[in-house]
Enzyme design. Structure first.
Site, PDB file in Angstrom:
ATOM      1  N   GLY A  13       0.620 -10.237  -3.202  1.00 14.94           N
ATOM      2  CA  GLY A  13      -0.284 -11.104  -3.943  1.00 14.94           C
ATOM      3  C   GLY A  13      -0.834 -12.275  -3.154  1.00 14.94           C
ATOM      4  N   SER A  14      -0.663 -12.275  -1.820  1.00 14.32           N
ATOM      5  CA  SER A  14      -1.134 -13.456  -1.077  1.00 14.32           C
ATOM      6  C   SER A  14      -2.669 -13.520  -1.049  1.00 14.32           C
ATOM      7  CB  SER A  14      -0.550 -13.497   0.335  1.00 14.32           C
ATOM      8  OG  SER A  14      -1.112 -12.494   1.143  1.00 14.32           O
ATOM      9  N   ASN A  15      -3.338 -12.380  -0.947  1.00 17.42           N
ATOM     10  CA  ASN A  15      -4.811 -12.414  -0.983  1.00 17.42           C
ATOM     11  C   ASN A  15      -5.315 -12.749  -2.374  1.00 17.42           C
ATOM     12  OD1 ASN A  15      -6.169 -11.590   1.685  1.00 17.42           O
ATOM     13  ND2 ASN A  15      -4.409 -10.216   1.524  1.00 17.42           N
ATOM     14  N   ARG A  92      -3.909   2.289  -4.449  1.00 19.41           N
ATOM     15  CA  ARG A  92      -4.301   3.573  -5.044  1.00 19.41           C
ATOM     16  C   ARG A  92      -5.696   3.969  -4.587  1.00 19.41           C
ATOM     17  NH1 ARG A  92      -1.937   5.648  -9.311  1.00 19.41           N
ATOM     18  NH2 ARG A  92      -0.015   4.648  -9.899  1.00 19.41           N
ATOM     19  N   HIS A 110      -8.717  -4.896   4.468  1.00 20.01           N
ATOM     20  CA  HIS A 110      -7.829  -3.994   5.216  1.00 20.01           C
ATOM     21  C   HIS A 110      -7.436  -4.683   6.525  1.00 20.01           C
ATOM     22  CE1 HIS A 110      -6.089  -0.162   6.354  1.00 20.01           C
ATOM     23  NE2 HIS A 110      -6.650  -0.324   7.547  1.00 20.01           N
TER      24      HIS A 110
HETATM   25  C1  GAR Z   1      -3.046  -7.039   3.026  1.00 21.05           C
HETATM   26  O1  GAR Z   1      -2.661  -7.223   4.361  1.00 21.05           O
HETATM   27  C2  GAR Z   1      -4.206  -6.074   2.928  1.00 21.05           C
HETATM   28  O2  GAR Z   1      -5.062  -6.154   4.033  1.00 21.05           O
HETATM   29  C3  GAR Z   1      -3.477  -4.734   2.891  1.00 21.05           C
HETATM   30  O3  GAR Z   1      -2.392  -4.977   2.025  1.00 21.05           O
HETATM   31  C4  GAR Z   1      -1.958  -6.320   2.233  1.00 21.05           C
HETATM   32  C5  GAR Z   1      -1.729  -6.958   0.873  1.00 21.05           C
HETATM   33  O4  GAR Z   1      -1.137  -8.202   1.021  1.00 21.05           O
HETATM   34  N1  GAR Z   1      -4.315  -3.708   2.376  1.00 21.05           N
HETATM   35  C6  GAR Z   1      -4.401  -2.474   2.904  1.00 21.05           C
HETATM   36  O5  GAR Z   1      -3.694  -2.096   3.812  1.00 21.05           O
HETATM   37  C7  GAR Z   1      -5.458  -1.587   2.256  1.00 21.05           C
HETATM   38  N2  GAR Z   1      -5.574  -0.346   2.924  1.00 21.05           N
HETATM   39  P1  GAR Z   1      -1.097  -9.216  -0.211  1.00 21.05           P
HETATM   40  O6  GAR Z   1      -0.512  -8.423  -1.374  1.00 21.05           O
HETATM   41  O7  GAR Z   1      -0.179 -10.309   0.237  1.00 21.05           O
HETATM   42  O8  GAR Z   1      -2.483  -9.671  -0.474  1.00 21.05           O
END
Ligand code: GAR
Length: 189
Positions: A13-15, A92, A110
């Site tokens: 959930g950081s993004n 998903r 990504h």
């Molecule tokens: C992030 O690093 C995002 O780039 C990656 O999942 C992580 C989620 O982090 N997404 C992918 O790899 C999509 N193919 P978060 O939950 O802390 O935001």
């Protein structure tokens, strides 16, 4: 008009939190966020509760098919007059039920310089390949995994071998790049 963003986050959930912070700091004037679908137990769900972001928690497991599950998402997005869907750690693959209605209005982040290192564990893939320049990509979502048109990219230069350190650097870049790209898409820059 207020831009309305739905964030689908099922990772840490950081993004999600970076997007909500940008929204509230006025990076995009007068916007608001909601979150869903989410798993209540996921990190993003906890962050949403702490930040007071409206959350729609439901699980694909509760639906007879992926099409039924996505139909529920489509009606939620319509009911809530959403402008843009931001995937943030939502792993998903979307199918035609959602994409036919929303393609062009769903974006993802990504942790690689696409088209390199698509799919799961992009950071691990890039480390195994021995690259010296890592990066982050924001792109439109299509039916092809991490394959849609690129919206924004930023490089992360790293020559060490500490995965935790590199992951922290990549996340820090994600937390800047994603809100900036969303702002441009919403026409607020
Ligand atoms: C992030 O690093 C995002 O780039 C990656 O999942 C992580 C989620 O982090 N997404 C992918 O790899 C999509 N193919 P978060 O939950 O802390 O935001």
């Amino acid at each position: 008009m207020r831009a309305r963003i739905a964030i689908f986050a099922s990772g840490d959930g950081s993004n999600f939190e970076a997007i909500v912070s940008a929204c509230r700091s006025g990076l995009w004037p007068a916007s608001e966020c909601l979150m869903g679908p989410a798993r209540p137990a996921a990190g993003g769900g906890a962050g949403a509760a702490r930040l007071g972001v409206e959350t729609f928690a439901f699980s694909a497991r509760d639906y007879a098919s992926k099409a039924d599950y996505e139909a529920r998402i489509v009606s939620l997005l319509d009911e809530r007059h959403i402008d843009l869907v931001c995937l943030a750690g939502y792993m998903r693959i979307l199918s035609s039920t959602l994409l036919d209605a929303w393609e062009g209005r769903i974006v993802n982040i990504h942790p690689s310089l696409l088209p390199a290192f698509r799919g799961a564990d992009a950071i691990g893939q890039a480390m195994a390949a021995g690259v010296k320049v890592y990066g982050v990509t924001v792109h439109f979502v299509t039916g092809e995994v991490d394959g849609g048109r690129i919206i924004a990219q930023r490089a992360v230069h790293y020559e060490g071998s500490d995965r935790e350190e590199l992951t922290a650097m990549i996340h820090a870049v994600e937390h800047e790049l994603y809100p900036e790209a969303i702002g441009r898409l919403l026409g607020n820059e």
